[in-house]
Design a protein around this motif. Structure first.
Motif, short mmCIF file in Angstrom:
data_model
loop_
_atom_site.label_atom_id
_atom_site.label_comp_id
_atom_site.label_asym_id
_atom_site.label_seq_id
_atom_site.Cartn_x
_atom_site.Cartn_y
_atom_site.Cartn_z
N PHE A 202 -4.96 -0.61 -2.11
CA PHE A 202 -4.71 -0.84 -0.97
C PHE A 202 -6.24 -2.00 -0.93
O PHE A 202 -6.24 -2.47 -0.41
CB PHE A 202 -4.74 -0.59 0.22
CG PHE A 202 -4.93 -0.60 1.31
CD1 PHE A 202 -4.22 -1.75 2.21
CD2 PHE A 202 -5.88 -0.46 2.28
CE1 PHE A 202 -4.18 -2.21 2.85
CE2 PHE A 202 -6.54 -1.19 3.83
CZ PHE A 202 -6.11 -1.87 3.92
N LYS A 205 -5.88 -4.66 -3.25
CA LYS A 205 -5.48 -5.65 -3.23
C LYS A 205 -5.44 -7.50 -3.26
O LYS A 205 -4.53 -8.13 -4.25
CB LYS A 205 -3.99 -4.90 -2.03
CG LYS A 205 -3.05 -6.27 -2.18
CD LYS A 205 -1.18 -5.47 -0.84
CE LYS A 205 -2.42 -6.66 0.25
NZ LYS A 205 -0.86 -5.84 1.40
N ASP A 237 1.96 -5.50 -2.75
CA ASP A 237 2.24 -4.56 -2.26
C ASP A 237 1.09 -3.48 -2.30
O ASP A 237 0.22 -3.83 -3.33
CB ASP A 237 3.75 -4.04 -1.37
CG ASP A 237 3.99 -3.14 -2.47
OD1 ASP A 237 3.26 -2.87 -3.22
OD2 ASP A 237 4.86 -2.91 -2.27
N ASP A 238 1.26 -2.35 -0.94
CA ASP A 238 -0.09 -2.05 -1.24
C ASP A 238 -0.35 -0.85 -2.11
O ASP A 238 -0.83 -0.43 -2.78
CB ASP A 238 -0.16 -1.05 0.14
CG ASP A 238 -0.51 -1.62 1.07
OD1 ASP A 238 -0.95 -3.03 0.98
OD2 ASP A 238 -0.24 -1.39 2.54
N ASP A 239 1.84 -0.69 -2.37
CA ASP A 239 1.64 -0.14 -3.94
C ASP A 239 1.31 -0.07 -5.65
O ASP A 239 1.68 -0.23 -6.62
CB ASP A 239 2.52 0.58 -4.02
CG ASP A 239 2.08 1.77 -2.33
OD1 ASP A 239 2.08 2.51 -2.27
OD2 ASP A 239 3.70 1.59 -2.14
#
Ligand code: BTN
Length: 263
Positions: A202, A205, A237-239
């Motif tokens: 995160f 990103k 995305d955050d992952d």
């Protein structure tokens, strides 16, 4: 005589004193395999093995990785994290951010990232691979260890190549000493790994997306199962999963080989 001089390297790493323990070898099978053996014998986090030649260099998806001593930099870094491997999604993207930032700090222009873990050089509408990242994780009750293997082309590779490849020399206005390159990369890796340890992917990103080669462009993804998938690439995305906008909605892609789909 190794191409990496430990004395010169130590001087370049003075500002990172104590964070890395670098061993320079003339040759080994694979810096990642060598570091894995050392990790099993208790090597500390921050251990680095750099080698001029690898007799069995490994790439992603079971491919071999060829490099030549004069024109490439091949090394592996051991990093230990608390917790299990599930918490480390996006780690290879974080490492890509560190590599791209290091190359920019060295004056390189046109460096960008391809999901999940290639560093590319853009020239007009063309892209060529500058560096590859191979991360191997293993966990036990103490936490998770990552062997982070990096192969960087300093000069453009020659011969029969599976895909277009470029060298750092093409991206930089002046020639750069390999000790400076390794020190710049390790410096940036220390910074991104610190961020990643606290904030996970995160925290990196937006930076990753600023380097993304094909943000908002039409791409296709090759892999197993119902592939190829086609759509517009919305980033990650955050992952660290790739977000693909398709006729059926937004899909999260966890593995595969993404390529630009030219109109
Ligand atoms: C890829 O396939 O793009 C990843 C290539 C990673 C190659 C590096 S070179 C240093 C380290 N040792 C290996 O055997 N592989 C990695």
């Amino acid at each position: 005589m190794t191409l990496i001089d430990p004395v010169l390297l130590k001087a370049r790493l003075a500002s990172l004193a104590g964070r890395f323990d670098v061993d320079a070898l003339d040759e080994c099978d694979s810096t990642s395999s060598e570091l894995l053996r050392r990790a099993e014998r208790g090597a500390p986090s921050g251990s680095v093995v750099v080698a001029d030649r690898q007799s069995a260099g490994r790439g992603r998806r079971g491919r071999s990785w060829l490099s030549s001593p004069e024109s490439s930099l091949t090394f592996s870094l051991l990093w230990r994290f608390p917790g299990n491997a599930a918490g480390l999604s996006g780690l290879s993207l974080a490492v890509g951010v560190g590599l791209a930032q290091a190359m920019e700090n060295l004056g390189a222009k046109g460096v960008c990232l391809k999901w999940p873990n290639d560093v590319l050089l853009r020239s007009g509408d063309d892209f060529a691979k500058l560096a590859g990242i191979l991360i191997e994780l293993s966990s036990d009750r103490r936490g998770t260890q990552a062997i982070i293997g990096i192969g960087l082309n300093l000069a453009p590779p020659t011969g029969d190549l599976p895909q277009p490849a470029a060298g750092l020399s093409q991206a930089c206005p002046i020639s750069i000493d390999r000790h400076d390159v390794l020190a710049a990369i390790l410096g940036q890796l220390a910074a991104v790994l610190d961020t990643f340890t606290v904030n996970r992917f995160f925290g990196l990103k937006m930076k990753w997306q600023s380097y993304h080669a094909w943000q908002d462009q039409a791409v296709q993804i090759l892999g197993d199962g119902e592939y190829p998938k086609r759509g517009r690439c919305l980033g990650v995305d955050d992952d660290g999963a790739l977000l693909l906008e398709t006729a059926a909605g937004i899909e999260r892609i966890f593995s595969g080989d993404v390529s630009l789909r030219r109109a």
